[in-house]
Design a protein around this motif. Sequence first.
Motif, PDB file in Angstrom:
ATOM      1  N   GLY B 253       0.793  -1.233   0.000  1.00  0.00           N
ATOM      2  CA  GLY B 253       0.000   0.000   0.000  1.00  0.00           C
ATOM      3  C   GLY B 253       0.820   1.275   0.000  1.00  0.00           C
ATOM      4  O   GLY B 253       0.278   2.373   0.052  1.00  0.00           O
ATOM      5  N   ARG B 254       2.133   1.127  -0.031  1.00  0.00           N
ATOM      6  CA  ARG B 254       3.009   2.301  -0.104  1.00  0.00           C
ATOM      7  C   ARG B 254       3.867   2.214  -1.361  1.00  0.00           C
ATOM      8  O   ARG B 254       4.140   1.129  -1.865  1.00  0.00           O
ATOM      9  N   ILE B 255       4.308   3.376  -1.811  1.00  0.00           N
ATOM     10  CA  ILE B 255       5.205   3.415  -2.961  1.00  0.00           C
ATOM     11  C   ILE B 255       6.626   3.145  -2.483  1.00  0.00           C
ATOM     12  O   ILE B 255       7.099   3.798  -1.541  1.00  0.00           O
ATOM     13  N   GLY B 256       7.291   2.170  -3.112  1.00  0.00           N
ATOM     14  CA  GLY B 256       8.707   1.944  -2.847  1.00  0.00           C
ATOM     15  C   GLY B 256       9.506   2.780  -3.829  1.00  0.00           C
ATOM     16  O   GLY B 256       9.544   4.018  -3.747  1.00  0.00           O
ATOM     17  N   GLU B 257      10.096   2.111  -4.795  1.00  0.00           N
ATOM     18  CA  GLU B 257      10.836   2.836  -5.834  1.00  0.00           C
ATOM     19  C   GLU B 257       9.844   3.559  -6.756  1.00  0.00           C
ATOM     20  O   GLU B 257       8.753   3.052  -7.048  1.00  0.00           O
ATOM     21  N   ALA B 258      10.233   4.753  -7.197  1.00  0.00           N
ATOM     22  CA  ALA B 258       9.367   5.531  -8.093  1.00  0.00           C
ATOM     23  C   ALA B 258      10.213   6.173  -9.183  1.00  0.00           C
ATOM     24  O   ALA B 258      11.281   6.720  -8.903  1.00  0.00           O
ATOM     25  N   ARG B 259       9.730   6.082 -10.394  1.00  0.00           N
ATOM     26  CA  ARG B 259      10.422   6.724 -11.529  1.00  0.00           C
ATOM     27  C   ARG B 259       9.405   7.523 -12.336  1.00  0.00           C
ATOM     28  O   ARG B 259       8.294   7.065 -12.592  1.00  0.00           O
ATOM     29  N   LEU B 260       9.863   8.677 -12.773  1.00  0.00           N
ATOM     30  CA  LEU B 260       8.994   9.597 -13.506  1.00  0.00           C
ATOM     31  C   LEU B 260       9.873  10.322 -14.528  1.00  0.00           C
ATOM     32  O   LEU B 260      10.854  10.962 -14.152  1.00  0.00           O
ATOM     33  N   ALA B 261       9.561  10.163 -15.798  1.00  0.00           N
ATOM     34  CA  ALA B 261      10.335  10.858 -16.834  1.00  0.00           C
ATOM     35  C   ALA B 261       9.369  11.487 -17.827  1.00  0.00           C
ATOM     36  O   ALA B 261       8.329  10.899 -18.142  1.00  0.00           O
ATOM     37  N   LEU B 262       9.714  12.674 -18.299  1.00  0.00           N
ATOM     38  CA  LEU B 262       8.840  13.396 -19.231  1.00  0.00           C
ATOM     39  C   LEU B 262       9.512  13.607 -20.580  1.00  0.00           C
ATOM     40  O   LEU B 262      10.725  13.869 -20.657  1.00  0.00           O
ATOM     41  N   GLY B 263       8.701  13.501 -21.625  1.00  0.00           N
ATOM     42  CA  GLY B 263       9.147  13.820 -22.977  1.00  0.00           C
ATOM     43  C   GLY B 263       8.406  15.041 -23.498  1.00  0.00           C
ATOM     44  O   GLY B 263       7.361  15.415 -22.962  1.00  0.00           O
ATOM     45  N   GLY B 264       8.970  15.675 -24.517  1.00  0.00           N
ATOM     46  CA  GLY B 264       8.306  16.808 -25.156  1.00  0.00           C
ATOM     47  C   GLY B 264       8.420  18.117 -24.397  1.00  0.00           C
ATOM     48  O   GLY B 264       7.860  19.125 -24.817  1.00  0.00           O
ATOM     49  N   VAL B 265       9.142  18.100 -23.272  1.00  0.00           N
ATOM     50  CA  VAL B 265       9.195  19.310 -22.432  1.00  0.00           C
ATOM     51  C   VAL B 265      10.599  19.900 -22.291  1.00  0.00           C
ATOM     52  O   VAL B 265      10.752  20.999 -21.769  1.00  0.00           O
ATOM     53  N   ALA B 266      11.630  19.162 -22.763  1.00  0.00           N
ATOM     54  CA  ALA B 266      12.996  19.625 -22.531  1.00  0.00           C
ATOM     55  C   ALA B 266      13.936  19.095 -23.618  1.00  0.00           C
ATOM     56  O   ALA B 266      13.557  18.278 -24.449  1.00  0.00           O
ATOM     57  N   HIS B 267      15.152  19.551 -23.561  1.00  0.00           N
ATOM     58  CA  HIS B 267      16.204  19.180 -24.512  1.00  0.00           C
ATOM     59  C   HIS B 267      16.650  17.736 -24.326  1.00  0.00           C
ATOM     60  O   HIS B 267      17.414  17.196 -25.122  1.00  0.00           O
ATOM     61  N   LYS B 268      16.193  17.111 -23.235  1.00  0.00           N
ATOM     62  CA  LYS B 268      16.497  15.714 -22.956  1.00  0.00           C
ATOM     63  C   LYS B 268      15.314  15.116 -22.201  1.00  0.00           C
ATOM     64  O   LYS B 268      14.483  15.872 -21.677  1.00  0.00           O
ATOM     65  N   PRO B 269      15.221  13.780 -22.144  1.00  0.00           N
ATOM     66  CA  PRO B 269      14.178  13.195 -21.302  1.00  0.00           C
ATOM     67  C   PRO B 269      14.335  13.740 -19.888  1.00  0.00           C
ATOM     68  O   PRO B 269      15.439  13.739 -19.346  1.00  0.00           O
ATOM     69  N   TRP B 270      13.232  14.236 -19.309  1.00  0.00           N
ATOM     70  CA  TRP B 270      13.335  15.028 -18.081  1.00  0.00           C
ATOM     71  C   TRP B 270      13.008  14.206 -16.855  1.00  0.00           C
ATOM     72  O   TRP B 270      11.929  13.662 -16.728  1.00  0.00           O
ATOM     73  N   ARG B 271      13.961  14.118 -15.936  1.00  0.00           N
ATOM     74  CA  ARG B 271      13.697  13.496 -14.646  1.00  0.00           C
ATOM     75  C   ARG B 271      14.030  14.481 -13.547  1.00  0.00           C
ATOM     76  O   ARG B 271      14.850  15.380 -13.723  1.00  0.00           O
ATOM     77  N   ASN B 272      13.376  14.287 -12.393  1.00  0.00           N
ATOM     78  CA  ASN B 272      13.590  15.175 -11.263  1.00  0.00           C
ATOM     79  C   ASN B 272      13.652  14.321  -9.998  1.00  0.00           C
ATOM     80  O   ASN B 272      12.665  13.703  -9.599  1.00  0.00           O
ATOM     81  N   GLU B 273      14.826  14.291  -9.409  1.00  0.00           N
ATOM     82  CA  GLU B 273      15.072  13.417  -8.261  1.00  0.00           C
ATOM     83  C   GLU B 273      14.149  13.761  -7.082  1.00  0.00           C
ATOM     84  O   GLU B 273      13.611  12.869  -6.414  1.00  0.00           O
ATOM     85  N   ALA B 274      13.962  15.058  -6.845  1.00  0.00           N
ATOM     86  CA  ALA B 274      13.129  15.477  -5.707  1.00  0.00           C
ATOM     87  C   ALA B 274      11.682  15.014  -5.894  1.00  0.00           C
ATOM     88  O   ALA B 274      11.022  14.610  -4.928  1.00  0.00           O
ATOM     89  N   ALA B 275      11.193  15.057  -7.120  1.00  0.00           N
ATOM     90  CA  ALA B 275       9.814  14.618  -7.381  1.00  0.00           C
ATOM     91  C   ALA B 275       9.673  13.121  -7.116  1.00  0.00           C
ATOM     92  O   ALA B 275       8.674  12.674  -6.531  1.00  0.00           O
ATOM     93  N   GLU B 276      10.681  12.344  -7.518  1.00  0.00           N
ATOM     94  CA  GLU B 276      10.639  10.899  -7.286  1.00  0.00           C
ATOM     95  C   GLU B 276      10.772  10.592  -5.797  1.00  0.00           C
ATOM     96  O   GLU B 276      10.074   9.715  -5.270  1.00  0.00           O
ATOM     97  N   ASN B 277      11.636  11.333  -5.112  1.00  0.00           N
ATOM     98  CA  ASN B 277      11.783  11.153  -3.659  1.00  0.00           C
ATOM     99  C   ASN B 277      10.478  11.435  -2.927  1.00  0.00           C
ATOM    100  O   ASN B 277      10.157  10.776  -1.936  1.00  0.00           O
ATOM    101  N   ALA B 278       9.735  12.425  -3.442  1.00  0.00           N
ATOM    102  CA  ALA B 278       8.487  12.807  -2.778  1.00  0.00           C
ATOM    103  C   ALA B 278       7.427  11.708  -2.906  1.00  0.00           C
ATOM    104  O   ALA B 278       6.459  11.682  -2.150  1.00  0.00           O
ATOM    105  N   LEU B 279       7.603  10.818  -3.860  1.00  0.00           N
ATOM    106  CA  LEU B 279       6.643   9.715  -4.039  1.00  0.00           C
ATOM    107  C   LEU B 279       6.962   8.539  -3.123  1.00  0.00           C
ATOM    108  O   LEU B 279       6.057   7.825  -2.677  1.00  0.00           O
ATOM    109  N   ARG B 280       8.229   8.342  -2.847  1.00  0.00           N
ATOM    110  CA  ARG B 280       8.649   7.148  -2.094  1.00  0.00           C
ATOM    111  C   ARG B 280       8.103   7.188  -0.667  1.00  0.00           C
ATOM    112  O   ARG B 280       8.175   8.210   0.005  1.00  0.00           O
ATOM    113  N   GLY B 281       7.527   6.083  -0.256  1.00  0.00           N
ATOM    114  CA  GLY B 281       6.990   5.978   1.095  1.00  0.00           C
ATOM    115  C   GLY B 281       5.560   6.486   1.227  1.00  0.00           C
ATOM    116  O   GLY B 281       4.942   6.351   2.274  1.00  0.00           O
TER     117      GLY B 281
END
Lengths: 169, 338
Positions: B253-281
């Motif tokens: 019932g809790r999120i363990g590992e979390a990955r989030l990547a965005l396309g179409g918004v930046a010069h590279k596939p966009w990931r944000n460590e803080a956003a993924e950390n905010a999901l964990r737990g």
Amino acid sequence: MSPSRESAAPLTKPAPLSVTLRINGESRTLSVAPWTTLLDLLRNHLDLTGTKKGCDHGQCGACTVLIDGRRALSCLTLAVMKDGAEITTIEGLAKGDELHPLQQAFIDHDAFQCGYCTPGQICSAAGLIAEGKAKTREEIRELMSGNICRCGAYPNIVGAIEQAMGGGR
Amino acid sequence: MNNFDYVRACDVAEAVKMKAATPHAKFIAGGTNLIDLMKYHVEQPRRLIDISRLPLTAVEETSAGGVRIGALVPNSTLAYHSLIESRYPLLASAILAGASAQLRNMASTGGNLLQRTRCAYFYDVATPCNKRTPGAGCSATGGLNRNHAILGASADCIATHPSDMCVALAALNATVQVTGAQGERAIPFADFHRLPGDRPDLDNTLRADEIILAVVLPPQGFAANHSYLKLRDRLSYAFALVSVAAALELDGGRIGEARLALGGVAHKPWRNEAAENALRGQAPGHEAFGRAADILLKDAKHVAHNAFKVPLARRAIIRTLTQAASGTPQIQSIKTIR
């Protein structure tokens, strides 16, 4: 903006290259410049004008042919890179006077208006059927999305492909 | 196209040697992007080195439990490969969201990583473009920029990376195996593509003498809880306005590992460590997903025509995470977004 003619010149004077292709079952050896696309080879060197030049940039699908049985865009294919390959164009689908099931299905379903995209649609559909991934109308639509029909014959194209797949209405 | 000469490499060592000897040469594999760019005179190589027959076509399990994808594996072969379908369905889905069946049959794995932006000004040699001609200026900044970046852009370039496959590879923590004059090295996916800064002519960190050998996936594939959602101007065969790859590990019932990547918004596939950390737990749900989206988009900046991308990205992130958490990934042939 673009590099000068001098800097863009080839490193050595490009000699025409020999390329052997098996086109619609017949082995053909031609001498072509390296920048000759498969589309231009078919149309300009062999007079196989069934394959159409639409956008010439890989956006419309009119130039679709089968390369070693897989559908591909002949406008973005350099002929020299396909030395030894088997090419099937719209001219190679019928058996003599007997139409390919897809050709018959396109007639049965009135699946074209102007007809310019039709050779590419039919070659693409032949590739799609060989791939075996499309089972539903939605999947046919998605996996045929690389073939644009500006007349908007899409519903009948899907119907024709369904018929040729054996699930015809 | 300009006139060029053509050579075919028989093995990787020969390809590397040929490239090192001729700085104006380009490798060609699938050719789906390079030939198009040559037709627009954006690329004018003096020589093409055909690498399409190099033996880099295997998809195989690694001793570490991951999967190694040869650089010349066609996109379609990869998307339908049983190892990818079963263990990395996020990657299969992202590939099938991109291009068309014909292009996926032609395009290679390595080439997908190296494709150039589809910014219309980059393609139009009659307009200034810093990516094409460093120092020339950017036409998109004051031009039609509806498709352009909202994250990580610079004063010199607001172009986006066009790939769908790379968004999934970023989320999966893939590595890129390359070789060159100085030998082999492995580049973490996050370090492969770069932000434009004041060198938008450089899309990635591959050196001029290097060639991609393979893309390696780590063991964790997130097969149970993943989704790739791509939003665009038509329902298929168009580049993303915004796309999201989400992958979750759910643990009681809790999120363990979390990955989030965005396309179409930046010069590279966009990931944000803080956003993924905010999901964990956290418990998966609208609240946690919205918080992650807000963190990821905190520094988003729009230009004249792409302000819509910021709320669109927020909603897409929440929706894709919801699909991932509920085990109902977006199916690319069904256009209803659940």
